[in-house]
Design a protein around this motif. Structure first.
Motif, PDB file in Angstrom:
ATOM      1  N   GLU A  28       0.825  -1.217   0.000  1.00  8.45           N
ATOM      2  CA  GLU A  28       0.000   0.000   0.000  1.00  8.45           C
ATOM      3  C   GLU A  28       0.861   1.270   0.000  1.00  8.45           C
ATOM      4  O   GLU A  28       0.344   2.354  -0.238  1.00  8.45           O
ATOM      5  N   TRP A  29       2.164   1.114   0.286  1.00  6.50           N
ATOM      6  CA  TRP A  29       3.049   2.280   0.372  1.00  6.50           C
ATOM      7  C   TRP A  29       3.859   2.513  -0.893  1.00  6.50           C
ATOM      8  O   TRP A  29       4.729   3.380  -0.932  1.00  6.50           O
ATOM      9  N   LYS A  30       3.596   1.744  -1.942  1.00  7.30           N
ATOM     10  CA  LYS A  30       4.338   1.937  -3.186  1.00  7.30           C
ATOM     11  C   LYS A  30       4.042   3.303  -3.771  1.00  7.30           C
ATOM     12  O   LYS A  30       2.889   3.742  -3.779  1.00  7.30           O
ATOM     13  N   GLN A  31       5.073   3.899  -4.361  1.00  8.85           N
ATOM     14  CA  GLN A  31       4.851   5.140  -5.112  1.00  8.85           C
ATOM     15  C   GLN A  31       4.067   4.804  -6.371  1.00  8.85           C
ATOM     16  O   GLN A  31       3.074   5.449  -6.682  1.00  8.85           O
ATOM     17  N   THR A  42       5.956   7.644  -9.919  1.00 10.47           N
ATOM     18  CA  THR A  42       4.947   8.652  -9.685  1.00 10.47           C
ATOM     19  C   THR A  42       4.961   8.947  -8.192  1.00 10.47           C
ATOM     20  O   THR A  42       4.640   8.089  -7.393  1.00 10.47           O
ATOM     21  N   ILE A  43       5.366  10.137  -7.852  1.00  9.07           N
ATOM     22  CA  ILE A  43       5.449  10.462  -6.433  1.00  9.07           C
ATOM     23  C   ILE A  43       4.051  10.631  -5.853  1.00  9.07           C
ATOM     24  O   ILE A  43       3.224  11.358  -6.400  1.00  9.07           O
ATOM     25  N   ARG A  44       3.780   9.918  -4.789  1.00 10.20           N
ATOM     26  CA  ARG A  44       2.535  10.131  -4.042  1.00 10.20           C
ATOM     27  C   ARG A  44       2.923  10.898  -2.777  1.00 10.20           C
ATOM     28  O   ARG A  44       3.448  10.301  -1.841  1.00 10.20           O
ATOM     29  N   PRO A  45       2.659  12.188  -2.755  1.00  6.12           N
ATOM     30  CA  PRO A  45       3.118  13.003  -1.621  1.00  6.12           C
ATOM     31  C   PRO A  45       2.579  12.498  -0.294  1.00  6.12           C
ATOM     32  O   PRO A  45       3.231  12.648   0.747  1.00  6.12           O
ATOM     33  N   GLU A  46       1.393  11.886  -0.324  1.00  2.00           N
ATOM     34  CA  GLU A  46       0.812  11.413   0.928  1.00  2.00           C
ATOM     35  C   GLU A  46       1.660  10.303   1.552  1.00  2.00           C
ATOM     36  O   GLU A  46       1.703  10.146   2.780  1.00  2.00           O
ATOM     37  N   VAL A  47       2.362   9.546   0.700  1.00  2.00           N
ATOM     38  CA  VAL A  47       3.208   8.474   1.234  1.00  2.00           C
ATOM     39  C   VAL A  47       4.406   9.073   1.977  1.00  2.00           C
ATOM     40  O   VAL A  47       4.780   8.610   3.059  1.00  2.00           O
ATOM     41  N   GLU A  48       4.985  10.106   1.397  1.00  2.00           N
ATOM     42  CA  GLU A  48       6.097  10.767   2.085  1.00  2.00           C
ATOM     43  C   GLU A  48       5.648  11.321   3.428  1.00  2.00           C
ATOM     44  O   GLU A  48       6.364  11.226   4.422  1.00  2.00           O
ATOM     45  N   LYS A  49       4.453  11.881   3.449  1.00  2.00           N
ATOM     46  CA  LYS A  49       3.918  12.421   4.718  1.00  2.00           C
ATOM     47  C   LYS A  49       3.683  11.301   5.712  1.00  2.00           C
ATOM     48  O   LYS A  49       3.910  11.448   6.917  1.00  2.00           O
ATOM     49  N   ALA A  50       3.197  10.182   5.201  1.00  5.37           N
ATOM     50  CA  ALA A  50       2.925   9.041   6.095  1.00  5.37           C
ATOM     51  C   ALA A  50       4.228   8.497   6.689  1.00  5.37           C
ATOM     52  O   ALA A  50       4.286   8.142   7.872  1.00  5.37           O
ATOM     53  N   ALA A 210      -8.213  -0.442   7.365  1.00  2.00           N
ATOM     54  CA  ALA A 210      -7.983   0.927   6.896  1.00  2.00           C
ATOM     55  C   ALA A 210      -6.839   0.911   5.901  1.00  2.00           C
ATOM     56  O   ALA A 210      -5.935   0.087   6.011  1.00  2.00           O
ATOM     57  N   ASP A 211      -6.881   1.825   4.948  1.00  2.00           N
ATOM     58  CA  ASP A 211      -5.704   2.008   4.106  1.00  2.00           C
ATOM     59  C   ASP A 211      -4.588   2.507   5.019  1.00  2.00           C
ATOM     60  O   ASP A 211      -4.732   3.501   5.728  1.00  2.00           O
ATOM     61  N   SER A 212      -3.465   1.786   5.027  1.00  2.00           N
ATOM     62  CA  SER A 212      -2.451   2.061   6.038  1.00  2.00           C
ATOM     63  C   SER A 212      -1.757   3.402   5.847  1.00  2.00           C
ATOM     64  O   SER A 212      -1.278   3.998   6.816  1.00  2.00           O
ATOM     65  N   VAL A 213      -1.731   3.902   4.615  1.00  2.00           N
ATOM     66  CA  VAL A 213      -1.136   5.228   4.390  1.00  2.00           C
ATOM     67  C   VAL A 213      -2.057   6.304   4.970  1.00  2.00           C
ATOM     68  O   VAL A 213      -1.625   7.176   5.730  1.00  2.00           O
TER      69      VAL A 213
END
Ligand SMILES: [Zn+2]
Length: 219
Positions: A28-31, A42-50, A210-213
């Protein structure tokens, strides 16, 4: 979105109570949400925040992070790189596509993109390359197994974030075994779909749907 504030506060208190903390980071944490080795991520900014939220929880703890994600983002975060192992590899590293050598190179280190030994193309050093060279992660795997040995009979919080059944032998099954063997361990399994806990761990583990991110973003 379900409000998980109370559960998050419970986990934070447990993590910061002085015991050891084992974290698993899954797909679930893959970019990139697909399984490709595209180096253009593809950068997912929410992952960096998580990742940042997770770091705030564990930064003062004796932790270890195990990830099956290969996009390499975890290494760019604030975590202690001596406390991370990525057994499925890292798309930022290169290996010979024929595996003629166990050498591993950093991205861009070999300008031609060809193996200096046999001139075959270099490919990302991940489990998807067909001839995966494990030497890239083995030194950290040894650190991890030593660390894990020290958790025996110690208070241990296990947090599994977003790991499905893609490679259950790295995080999912070994984590269950670790919790089963350590009476002082407690596990939280967070996943949008695969949050179930087996009966033999009842009372020592719980699943959080829950989505873990997104879950960590609420922390
Ligand atoms: Zn080669």
């Amino acid at each position: 979105m379900t409000d998980h504030k109370e559960k998050l506060e419970e986990i934070r208190r447990r993590v910061q109570s002085g015991g050891k903390v084992l974290i698993g980071i899954g797909s679930e944490w893959k970019q990139n949400r697909n399984d490709s080795d595209e180096t253009e991520i593809t950068i997912r900014p929410e992952v960096e925040k998580a990742y940042q939220s997770l770091y705030e929880w564990i930064k003062d703890a004796d932790y270890f992070l195990v990830t099956t994600v290969t996009d390499g983002m975890i290494w760019r975060g604030p975590f202690d790189s001596g406390r991370i192992v990525a057994p499925c590899g890292n798309i930022g590293w290169r290996q010979c596509s024929k595996a003629c050598t166990k050498d591993i190179w950093e991205e861009g280190e070999v300008e031609s993109g060809l193996c200096p030994h046999c001139k075959s193309p270099l490919v990302p050093n991940t489990i998807r390359c067909g001839c995966y060279i494990e030497e890239g992660y083995l030194p950290q795997w040894q650190e991890y197994t030593k660390w894990l040995a020290r958790t025996l009979n110690q208070p241990l919080t296990v947090i599994e974030l977003g790991e499905g059944f893609g490679v259950p032998t790295v995080i999912r099954w070994p984590f269950e075994k670790t919790v089963f063997l350590n009476q002082k361990a407690y596990m939280y399994r967070v996943h949008s779909r695969f949050f179930q806990i087996s009966d033999e761990l009842s009372g020592r583990a719980e699943g959080i749907a829950a989505d873990s991110v997104e879950f960590m973003l609420q922390a």
